[in-house]
Design an enzyme around this catalytic site. Structure first.
Site, PDB file in Angstrom:
ATOM      1  N   LYS A 265      14.749 -28.366   8.855  1.00 52.03           N
ATOM      2  CA  LYS A 265      14.464 -27.167   9.228  1.00 52.03           C
ATOM      3  C   LYS A 265      13.072 -27.082  10.093  1.00 52.03           C
ATOM      4  O   LYS A 265      12.097 -27.461   9.552  1.00 52.03           O
ATOM      5  CB  LYS A 265      14.281 -26.140   8.122  1.00 52.03           C
ATOM      6  CG  LYS A 265      13.745 -24.553   8.471  1.00 52.03           C
ATOM      7  CD  LYS A 265      13.674 -23.778   7.454  1.00 52.03           C
ATOM      8  CE  LYS A 265      13.029 -22.514   7.476  1.00 52.03           C
ATOM      9  NZ  LYS A 265      12.756 -21.432   6.711  1.00 52.03           N
ATOM     10  N   ASP A 270       7.311 -18.530  11.097  1.00 52.01           N
ATOM     11  CA  ASP A 270       8.391 -17.808  10.540  1.00 52.01           C
ATOM     12  C   ASP A 270       7.548 -16.412  10.116  1.00 52.01           C
ATOM     13  O   ASP A 270       6.879 -16.207   9.218  1.00 52.01           O
ATOM     14  CB  ASP A 270       8.916 -18.209   9.242  1.00 52.01           C
ATOM     15  CG  ASP A 270       9.736 -17.460   8.628  1.00 52.01           C
ATOM     16  OD1 ASP A 270      10.237 -16.310   9.314  1.00 52.01           O
ATOM     17  OD2 ASP A 270      10.118 -17.705   7.538  1.00 52.01           O
ATOM     18  N   LYS A 277       7.358 -10.218   7.609  1.00 52.71           N
ATOM     19  CA  LYS A 277       6.798 -10.460   6.426  1.00 52.71           C
ATOM     20  C   LYS A 277       5.469  -9.680   6.203  1.00 52.71           C
ATOM     21  O   LYS A 277       4.892  -9.310   7.272  1.00 52.71           O
ATOM     22  CB  LYS A 277       6.413 -12.101   6.405  1.00 52.71           C
ATOM     23  CG  LYS A 277       7.446 -13.185   6.093  1.00 52.71           C
ATOM     24  CD  LYS A 277       7.106 -14.498   6.227  1.00 52.71           C
ATOM     25  CE  LYS A 277       8.154 -15.451   5.957  1.00 52.71           C
ATOM     26  NZ  LYS A 277       9.101 -15.294   4.496  1.00 52.71           N
ATOM     27  N   ASP A 288       6.629 -23.788   8.289  1.00 54.82           N
ATOM     28  CA  ASP A 288       7.998 -23.625   8.081  1.00 54.82           C
ATOM     29  C   ASP A 288       8.900 -24.665   8.947  1.00 54.82           C
ATOM     30  O   ASP A 288       9.895 -24.763   9.019  1.00 54.82           O
ATOM     31  CB  ASP A 288       8.381 -22.573   8.243  1.00 54.82           C
ATOM     32  CG  ASP A 288       9.445 -21.602   7.744  1.00 54.82           C
ATOM     33  OD1 ASP A 288       9.666 -22.384   6.646  1.00 54.82           O
ATOM     34  OD2 ASP A 288      10.071 -20.806   8.189  1.00 54.82           O
ATOM     35  N   ASP A 347      14.582 -12.190   7.967  1.00 53.23           N
ATOM     36  CA  ASP A 347      13.846 -13.322   7.344  1.00 53.23           C
ATOM     37  C   ASP A 347      14.380 -14.617   6.777  1.00 53.23           C
ATOM     38  O   ASP A 347      13.753 -15.593   6.122  1.00 53.23           O
ATOM     39  CB  ASP A 347      12.841 -12.768   6.316  1.00 53.23           C
ATOM     40  CG  ASP A 347      11.363 -13.604   5.877  1.00 53.23           C
ATOM     41  OD1 ASP A 347      11.299 -14.557   6.691  1.00 53.23           O
ATOM     42  OD2 ASP A 347      10.780 -13.378   5.080  1.00 53.23           O
ATOM     43  N   GLU A 349      16.035 -16.955   7.666  1.00 49.95           N
ATOM     44  CA  GLU A 349      16.542 -17.524   9.063  1.00 49.95           C
ATOM     45  C   GLU A 349      16.757 -18.812   9.052  1.00 49.95           C
ATOM     46  O   GLU A 349      17.423 -19.492   9.982  1.00 49.95           O
ATOM     47  CB  GLU A 349      15.546 -17.350  10.200  1.00 49.95           C
ATOM     48  CG  GLU A 349      14.192 -18.103  10.081  1.00 49.95           C
ATOM     49  CD  GLU A 349      13.286 -18.203   8.867  1.00 49.95           C
ATOM     50  OE1 GLU A 349      13.468 -17.149   8.014  1.00 49.95           O
ATOM     51  OE2 GLU A 349      12.721 -19.323   8.524  1.00 49.95           O
ATOM     52  N   ARG A 351      18.410 -20.696   6.823  1.00 50.48           N
ATOM     53  CA  ARG A 351      19.902 -21.000   6.812  1.00 50.48           C
ATOM     54  C   ARG A 351      20.656 -20.818   7.840  1.00 50.48           C
ATOM     55  O   ARG A 351      21.602 -21.433   8.062  1.00 50.48           O
ATOM     56  CB  ARG A 351      20.259 -20.209   5.363  1.00 50.48           C
ATOM     57  CG  ARG A 351      20.513 -18.799   5.679  1.00 50.48           C
ATOM     58  CD  ARG A 351      20.544 -17.975   4.135  1.00 50.48           C
ATOM     59  NE  ARG A 351      19.192 -17.922   3.817  1.00 50.48           N
ATOM     60  CZ  ARG A 351      18.796 -17.404   2.366  1.00 50.48           C
ATOM     61  NH1 ARG A 351      20.060 -17.036   1.817  1.00 50.48           N
ATOM     62  NH2 ARG A 351      17.868 -17.502   1.884  1.00 50.48           N
TER      63      ARG A 351
HETATM   64  N1  BES Z   1      10.195 -19.823   5.248  1.00 47.62           N
HETATM   65  C1  BES Z   1      10.556 -18.962   4.181  1.00 47.62           C
HETATM   66  C2  BES Z   1      10.565 -19.546   2.731  1.00 47.62           C
HETATM   67  C3  BES Z   1       9.260 -19.556   1.992  1.00 47.62           C
HETATM   68  C4  BES Z   1       8.470 -18.698   1.743  1.00 47.62           C
HETATM   69  C5  BES Z   1       8.931 -20.785   2.043  1.00 47.62           C
HETATM   70  C6  BES Z   1       7.385 -18.575   1.183  1.00 47.62           C
HETATM   71  C7  BES Z   1       7.264 -20.826   1.618  1.00 47.62           C
HETATM   72  C8  BES Z   1       6.682 -19.871   1.069  1.00 47.62           C
HETATM   73  C9  BES Z   1      11.944 -18.456   4.520  1.00 47.62           C
HETATM   74  O1  BES Z   1      12.532 -18.209   5.718  1.00 47.62           O
HETATM   75  C10 BES Z   1      12.173 -16.851   3.937  1.00 47.62           C
HETATM   76  O2  BES Z   1      11.570 -15.978   4.463  1.00 47.62           O
HETATM   77  N2  BES Z   1      12.822 -16.782   2.799  1.00 47.62           N
HETATM   78  C11 BES Z   1      13.170 -15.426   2.345  1.00 47.62           C
HETATM   79  C12 BES Z   1      14.567 -15.370   2.033  1.00 47.62           C
HETATM   80  C13 BES Z   1      14.983 -14.047   1.570  1.00 47.62           C
HETATM   81  C14 BES Z   1      14.728 -12.939   2.750  1.00 47.62           C
HETATM   82  C15 BES Z   1      16.402 -13.986   0.880  1.00 47.62           C
HETATM   83  C16 BES Z   1      12.242 -15.450   0.963  1.00 47.62           C
HETATM   84  O3  BES Z   1      12.391 -16.469   0.434  1.00 47.62           O
HETATM   85  O4  BES Z   1      11.556 -14.475   0.659  1.00 47.62           O
HETATM   86 ZN    ZN Z   2      11.533 -19.626   7.052  1.00 46.55          ZN
HETATM   87 MN    MN Z   3      11.900 -16.494   6.784  1.00 52.17          MN
END
Ligand code: BES
Ligand code: ZN
Ligand code: MN
Length: 495
Positions: A265, A270, A277, A288, A347, A349, A351
């Site tokens: 990835k 992000d 966020k 990210d 968010d 994204e 996947r």
């Molecule tokens: N890059 C983030 C995951 C992340 C968040 C990694 C904090 C490390 C620290 C990912 O793209 C994301 O935002 N995931 C969301 C998914 C949710 C919206 C289902 C998350 O984990 O909040």
């Molecule tokens: Zn992300």
């Molecule tokens: Mn995200």
């Protein structure tokens, strides 16, 4: 940093610093005993006076001992051999290099391989090499005055008996792995305004230039459009930076051998997109792209080793930003696989770019696919910052990855991929939705990816909690380059 291994007597060793161990209770290790004898019992005297106890990770620096050729002797506490754990061993190595870096020593000779602290010597060599490299790593390329570089330039592992051939090859592999971790850390630590998708592509092309065994290709957005990557492109829609799809083909074996494909990835920032966020610690979303960085680091490491294996790195990379053209919650897109996706949260994204990269990977006729992603905050809640999350649709692959993680001390923990979780992704309007709700967030993210990898042997690594450290020690860790490299080394030994 240069690394070598050789047989030599500790008292005769000309070096800026010789390192020997002392066990708990003041028992000298065999190499420390030799030094003690040559120095007319200077070490046993210090122990008798209580200057060093041998407590794990304690250190004592001595200067110009009579009868000893080295400038300095560093005594390192090894603790009780019977109470040694992975953690105490790593703590001892960190303390050793931290003490060495507090001296002006340019080279050091370490008598720690014979000791093993209750672990096998290859494990110690690997961890010592990683610790040494970590102790001199600096992320100062953007400071107006670079930080003072460490004096330590050369580390020799010395043994009392002739070192076995396996120790030499382990050291070479560990050094190449450490260089790969360095690359992954440097890319991870760069800010989003420097490390853009275009920047990652340039770095990948440079790797292809530096190694004859690597061929790099970069696809542009119009190429991805032709391939039908509607899911990946929906993520980059709100960004000014062009998305890239990078592939690095490493040829170390005959063409007839199917490659192992690593998909990383590469979200270079992000923001969350329209599902923006919150502000706190948002800067950390520059990390990210650490999955992508680990793929680049691993490919560089195996090219340096000349590993006899075929490996392909696939890196989907873009930003996730909000603007007037950005994807909105509720939008439905078609992935390259043909499956449609209702994007309920922009968010989620990672996947969305990975699913198209996984479908694209089919073209390499893969033996195995492993994706690496900072995918879910839920993984940080589940496993903290110690283990990465791991999922696989094949038990043998899961076991091999778990074993490689232990060997490299870059550990992972398996989570379930049961189809009981799949209905959480059902949508009323598309083939699936991109989120499964708060419960089991790491698992539903993996279940989403599983819908695109049914035909292969596949594993997914969620490195959200392990790719970087926050707070005062903020910085990329270089994980999971050690795990991936070890897995690939092990694969050459089996086939
Ligand atoms: N890059 C983030 C995951 C992340 C968040 C990694 C904090 C490390 C620290 C990912 O793209 C994301 O935002 N995931 C969301 C998914 C949710 C919206 C289902 C998350 O984990 O909040
Ligand atoms: Zn992300
Ligand atoms: Mn995200």
């Amino acid at each position: 940093m240069e690394f070598s291994i050789k047989q030599s007597g500790p008292e005769k060793q000309r070096s800026d610093c010789v390192v020997v161990g002392v066990y708990d209770g003041g028992k000298l290790s065999p190499s420390a005993q030799i030094l003690d004898k040559a120095a007319k019992h200077a070490l046993s005297d210090l122990i008798a006076r209580g200057d060093i106890s041998g407590k794990a990770a304690s250190t004592l620096l001595l200067h110009k001992l009579t009868g000893i050729a080295a400038e300095r002797v560093l005594l390192v506490g090894l603790g009780k051999a019977s109470e040694s754990t992975n953690k105490t061993s790593v703590d001892i190595l960190r303390a050793t290099f931290s003490a060495l870096n507090n001296t002006p020593a340019k080279d050091a000779t370490l008598y720690i391989v014979d000791e093993g602290f209750g672990k096998d010597s290859t494990w110690i060599i690997r961890q010592a090499t990683f610790s040494a490299a970590e102790s001199v790593y600096r992320a100062d390329s953007l400071k107006s005055k670079p930080a003072k570089t460490a004096a330590l330039k050369s580390v020799t592992f010395a043994t009392l008996d002739k070192p076995a051939a396996i120790l030499k090859s382990t050291l070479d592999q560990a050094a190449a792995t450490a260089h790969g971790m360095d690359l992954a850390k440097t890319l991870g630590n760069l800010p989003g305004n420097v490390c853009t998708p275009t920047y990652l592509a340039t770095k990948a092309l440079a790797l292809g230039k530096a190694h004859k065994s690597i061929k790099t290709t970069v696809l542009e957005e119009k190429d991805m459009q032709k391939l039908g990557m509607g899911s990946l492109l929906s993520v980059t829609q709100g960004s000014e930076q062009p998305a890239k799809l990078i592939t690095l083909e490493y040829h170390g074996a005959d063409k007839k051998h199917k490659p192992i494909v690593l998909v990383g990835k590469g979200i270079t920032f992000d923001s969350g997109g329209i599902s923006l966020k919150p502000g706190a610690e948002m800067d950390e979303m520059k990390y990210d792209m650490c999955g992508a960085a680990s793929v680049l680091g691993t490919i560089q490491a195996i090219a340096e080793m000349g590993l006899k294996l075929n490996v392909v790195g696939v890196i989907p990379t873009c930003e996730n930003m909000p603007n007037g053209k950005a994807t909105k919650p509720g939008d439905i897109v078609a992935s390259m696989s043909g499956q449609t996706i209702e994007i309920l949260n922009t968010d989620a994204e990672g996947r969305l770019i990975l699913c198209d990269a996984l479908t694209y990977s089919k073209k390499f006729n893969p033996d195995t696919i492993i994706d690496i992603a900072t995918l879910t905050g839920a993984c940080v809640i589940a496993l903290g910052h110690v283990a990465s999350g791991m999922f696989s649709n094949e038990d043998k692959l899961a076991k091999e990855l778990l074993a490689a993680g232990d060997q490299a001390h870059d550990r992972i923990w398996q989570l379930p991929l049961w189809d009981d979780y799949q209905p959480l992704l059902d949508s009323n309007f598309a083939d699936m939705q991109n989120i499964g709700g708060r419960a089991g967030g790491t698992i539903t993210a993996a279940c989403f990816l599983a819908r695109f990898t049914k035909e292969y042997r596949w594993a997914h690594l969620d490195i959200a909690g392990t790719a970087w450290k926050s707070g005062k020690e903020k910085g990329a860790t270089g994980r999971p380059v050690p795990l991936l490299t070890q897995y690939l080394i092990n694969r050459t030994q089996k086939s």
